[in-house]
Design an enzyme around this catalytic site. Structure first.
Site, PDB file in Angstrom:
ATOM      1  N   TYR A  95       0.634  -1.240   0.073  1.00 22.45           N
ATOM      2  CA  TYR A  95      -0.114  -0.209  -0.112  1.00 22.45           C
ATOM      3  C   TYR A  95       0.865   1.148   0.097  1.00 22.45           C
ATOM      4  O   TYR A  95       0.227   2.408   0.095  1.00 22.45           O
ATOM      5  CB  TYR A  95      -1.034  -0.101   1.342  1.00 22.45           C
ATOM      6  CG  TYR A  95      -2.074  -1.065   1.313  1.00 22.45           C
ATOM      7  CD1 TYR A  95      -2.766  -1.280   0.370  1.00 22.45           C
ATOM      8  CD2 TYR A  95      -1.931  -2.168   2.289  1.00 22.45           C
ATOM      9  CE1 TYR A  95      -3.818  -2.449   0.160  1.00 22.45           C
ATOM     10  CE2 TYR A  95      -2.661  -3.230   1.938  1.00 22.45           C
ATOM     11  CZ  TYR A  95      -3.624  -3.266   1.051  1.00 22.45           C
ATOM     12  OH  TYR A  95      -4.435  -4.459   1.036  1.00 22.45           O
ATOM     13  N   ALA A 107     -11.464  -3.435   1.573  1.00 25.62           N
ATOM     14  CA  ALA A 107     -12.120  -4.653   1.457  1.00 25.62           C
ATOM     15  C   ALA A 107     -13.611  -4.954   1.090  1.00 25.62           C
ATOM     16  O   ALA A 107     -14.195  -5.725   0.483  1.00 25.62           O
ATOM     17  CB  ALA A 107     -11.842  -5.579   2.731  1.00 25.62           C
ATOM     18  N   GLU A 112     -13.857   4.214  -9.023  1.00 29.79           N
ATOM     19  CA  GLU A 112     -13.330   3.356  -7.872  1.00 29.79           C
ATOM     20  C   GLU A 112     -11.806   3.425  -7.943  1.00 29.79           C
ATOM     21  O   GLU A 112     -11.236   3.282  -9.136  1.00 29.79           O
ATOM     22  CB  GLU A 112     -14.066   1.956  -8.007  1.00 29.79           C
ATOM     23  CG  GLU A 112     -13.449   0.985  -7.474  1.00 29.79           C
ATOM     24  CD  GLU A 112     -13.963  -0.549  -7.650  1.00 29.79           C
ATOM     25  OE1 GLU A 112     -13.257  -1.457  -7.150  1.00 29.79           O
ATOM     26  OE2 GLU A 112     -14.805  -0.609  -8.224  1.00 29.79           O
TER      27      GLU A 112
END
Length: 152
Positions: A26, A80, A101
């Site tokens: 990340y 998630a 998104e």
């Protein structure tokens, strides 16, 4: 596009731990640093952004509901919940606000369960795999879409 154009940026679960949580996946930037990058981008694009992070599905849904007639676009990294939440997808479908998104990692290079998104069929587009730049690219794409479709 005037400054009155507003985009809601939603960060889902565990994104408050950016910089600490699996930085090899990340990245090392914190959520505050990601939001700072987005602020700089929004100023360059002459749009307002409102950022919100929550680890709670219902809070994200409430934010989506509250965006109706307040924001012209939504930029979302549902974390998630992307792969599990029909409720978030239904909320996005209900408000009918153009949505992009985004994901920090390339979800298609990861575990198979991450390859499915309940949000993707509702979103106007999806950007993943570019770290924090996924957010900036997503914001640019969303603003471009809003400019090309001003009647929305």
């Amino acid at each position: 596009m005037s400054v009155q154009t507003s985009v809601l940026v939603l960060h889902g679960p565990n994104l408050n731990l950016l910089g600490l949580r699996e930085p090899n996946i990340y990245g090392r930037l914190t959520l505050d640093e990601v939001d700072s990058l987005l602020l700089v981008e929004s100023i360059a694009l002459s749009v307002e952004i409102v950022t919100q992070q929550s680890n709670h599905e219902g809070e994200l849904i409430d934010a989506i509901h509250n965006s109706y007639q307040k924001h012209q676009g939504i930029l979302i990294n549902a974390g998630a919940y992307t792969h599990t939440s029909l409720a978030i997808a239904d909320a996005l479908k209900s408000v009918r606000i153009p949505t992009v998104e985004v994901h920090l990692s390339n979800i298609y290079q990861r575990e198979a369960f991450r390859h499915h998104s309940f949000i993707a069929p509702i979103a106007i587009g999806q950007i993943s795999g570019f770290g924090a730049q996924s957010y900036c690219l997503g914001l640019r794409a969303l603003v471009g879409y809003l400019r090309d479709n001003p009647k929305l």
